[in-house]
Design an enzyme around this catalytic site. Structure first.
Site, PDB file in Angstrom:
ATOM      1  N   GLU A  38      -0.664  -7.180   1.499  1.00 15.46           N
ATOM      2  CA  GLU A  38      -1.132  -6.010   2.239  1.00 15.46           C
ATOM      3  C   GLU A  38      -2.617  -5.843   1.944  1.00 15.46           C
ATOM      4  OE1 GLU A  38      -1.125  -1.266   1.326  1.00 15.46           O
ATOM      5  OE2 GLU A  38       0.709  -2.385   0.872  1.00 15.46           O
ATOM      6  N   LYS A 126       8.026   3.331   1.853  1.00 14.45           N
ATOM      7  CA  LYS A 126       7.143   3.087   0.713  1.00 14.45           C
ATOM      8  C   LYS A 126       7.228   4.306  -0.197  1.00 14.45           C
ATOM      9  CE  LYS A 126       2.168   3.125  -0.225  1.00 14.45           C
ATOM     10  NZ  LYS A 126       0.827   3.079   0.404  1.00 14.45           N
TER      11      LYS A 126
END
Length: 208
Positions: A38, A126
């Site tokens: 990411e 998340k």
């Protein structure tokens, strides 16, 4: 992106001030077997990093954009070739800009936030910042949210990662404990050593 198929269930979070170093970090991660990275949009020239990493690593690597806060962020990341998006939370603007055909990991902490993220079709929640509640908090969430995939992020080192995975996380997101200063121009050999240690630590923990 299929979280359960990631090597050791790790998403590496790359955030830095040197675009060449950030790109080198993503490529090194892939070379060492961590193919999900990411790239935070707070990274210098993050979209350039995503575009170049996608070009160099091809379709086999999961290269995503993190710190996606607005619909415009999401659109720019998608145009750059991001294969998934990661948000710190869920606002109205981002909610309206979600239908891009990309998997999204939506940041949430409270039960209400988790429910909203799940209703929006998040690939996973998340759990952020995961250090606030720790693995025991994740365990307590499993009863009301038995089908929600959780990815703890924030303060996750190898020991915490093992505990979160044991508590039911489908993956963990890890930044500085793995990346160190690599995305700011740090030594690549040291990054490779940290990756090897991380992979071994998680493999041993999962086996145990």
């Amino acid at each position: 992106m299929k979280l359960t198929e990631l090597p050791h269930q790790t998403i590496a979070i790359v955030r830095g001030t040197d675009r060449e170093a950030a790109l080198r970090t993503v490529i090194t991660l892939a070379e060492e077997g961590i193919t999900a990275a990411e790239v935070s949009l707070t990274t210098t020239d993050a979209l350039w990093v995503i575009e170049r990493a996608r070009r160099e690593l091809g379709p086999g690597a999961d290269i995503g954009a993190g710190t996606v806060r607005t619909a415009a962020d999401a659109a720019r990341a998608a145009d750059a070739g991001a294969g998934f998006l990661v948000t710190p939370g869920l606002g109205d603007d981002l909610r309206r800009g979600m239908p891009l055909g990309l998997p999204v990991l939506i940041g949430a902490l409270t039960p209400g936030e988790i429910n909203s993220a799940d209703e929006c079709g998040a690939l996973a929640v998340k759990l952020f910042p995961a250090s606030l509640g720790g693995p025991s908090y994740l365990e307590s969430l499993r009863d009301p949210f038995p089908t929600v995939p959780f990815v703890p992020v924030g303060g996750v080192d190898a020991q915490a990662a093992r505990a979160f995975l044991a508590a039911g996380a489908v993956a963990v997101g890890v930044g500085s404990p793995l990346i160190g200063d690599a995305a700011r121009g740090g030594d690549v050999a040291e990054l490779r050593a940290r990756i090897a240690h991380w992979r071994t630590a998680l493999a041993d923990g999962i086996a145990a």
